[in-house]
Design an enzyme around this catalytic site. Structure first.
Site, short mmCIF file in Angstrom:
data_model
loop_
_atom_site.label_atom_id
_atom_site.label_comp_id
_atom_site.label_asym_id
_atom_site.label_seq_id
_atom_site.Cartn_x
_atom_site.Cartn_y
_atom_site.Cartn_z
N LEU A 1 31.53 -38.97 28.59
CA LEU A 1 31.17 -37.76 28.13
C LEU A 1 31.67 -37.13 26.85
O LEU A 1 32.77 -37.66 26.65
CB LEU A 1 31.40 -36.61 29.28
CG LEU A 1 30.53 -36.58 30.72
CD1 LEU A 1 31.19 -35.64 31.90
CD2 LEU A 1 29.21 -36.74 30.41
N ASP A 2 30.89 -36.22 26.09
CA ASP A 2 31.48 -36.01 25.03
C ASP A 2 32.73 -35.12 25.02
O ASP A 2 32.85 -34.36 26.50
CB ASP A 2 30.62 -34.95 24.39
CG ASP A 2 29.29 -35.64 23.80
OD1 ASP A 2 29.29 -37.18 23.82
OD2 ASP A 2 28.15 -35.04 23.80
N ARG A 3 33.39 -34.86 24.24
CA ARG A 3 34.65 -34.29 24.52
C ARG A 3 34.70 -32.88 25.18
O ARG A 3 35.32 -32.26 26.05
CB ARG A 3 35.51 -34.05 23.49
CG ARG A 3 37.30 -33.58 23.56
CD ARG A 3 37.96 -34.14 22.32
NE ARG A 3 39.41 -33.90 22.73
CZ ARG A 3 40.43 -34.33 22.12
NH1 ARG A 3 40.25 -35.19 21.22
NH2 ARG A 3 41.87 -33.88 22.44
#
Length: 233
Positions: free
Chosen positions: A68-70
């Site tokens: 998942l994106d940060r």
């Protein structure tokens, strides 16, 4: 038997675990795998959790299945065995895992329910994807389905089901219809969230257990903030 627990030491919210896999609720700001920042990745935190809980000496095996994106929160799956990892990779690659996200946007979408199809091209220099209405060189087809499921005071809550898993796909495609996600400066929202998060949450995940062949239905509780709390029915 699956166990639910909370590791206070690592502030790790474990949603499901057994001998073959572990599923956690990622916080905003956590990176799933190590990168050039040098920040401690979630994968290392999970390894420490397993080593401590099960008193495992030496290196702990852990396979990263997806990311998942940060600034995004929600469900992340890791494999605990070399047997489970290729099976989980195959599940995700062949789209046999159903991912459902919740996103909070300020602007009302053009339609209450729709399918978005774009060709996304990533620019590695600024780590951003750009949508195109037709195929261009080095682009990848991206498909998602969204539905407005709640009108908040100042925002709209969308439920999103992905058919593809492209770089920044949800962020890019929603921005393309004039609905950047709350807090997402990179894709056009007007201000950041105080904790550098964006209001995009991997809410549900359904897939077949890679070894037991039983259906797994995972739900990740929402982050604790006023906007997310207003999304609850």
């Amino acid at each position: 038997m699956a166990k639910k627990t909370l590791s206070n030491k690592n502030n790790l919210n474990v949603l499901y675990e057994d001998n073959h896999l572990i599923v956690v609720n990622k916080r905003a700001g956590d990176i799933v795998q190590g990168d050039k920042t040098g920040d401690k990745p979630l994968s290392e935190v999970v390894k420490e959790y397993i080593a401590e809980k099960y008193n495992k000496p030496g290196n702990v095996y852990l396979g990263v299945v997806h990311r998942l994106d940060r600034p995004t929160t929600g469900i992340v799956v890791f494999a605990r065995t070399s047997k489970a990892l290729p099976r989980l990779n195959k599940l995700f690659a062949e789209k046999d895992a159903k991912k459902t996200y919740w996103a909070v946007v300020k602007n009302e979408p053009p339609k209450p329910k729709d399918t978005l199809i774009h060709w996304l091209k990533k620019n590695p220099k600024n780590n951003k994807s750009y949508p195109h209405t037709k195929e261009v060189k080095d682009s990848k087809k991206a498909i998602l389905h969204y539905e407005v499921i709640k009108k908040l005071n100042s925002y709209y809550l969308l439920e999103i089901n992905l058919e593809t898993g492209r770089h920044h796909q949800i962020r890019t495609q929603l921005a393309s219809i004039g609905c950047p996600i709350k807090g997402d400066l990179k894709y056009g929202f007007d201000r950041s969230n105080k904790d550098a998060s964006i209001h995009l949450h991997a809410r549900y995940l359904t897939f077949e257990h890679p070894v037991k062949k039983e259906p797994l239905n995972i739900e990740a509780p929402l982050p604790l903030d006023a906007v997310w709390e207003a999304c609850l029915f």
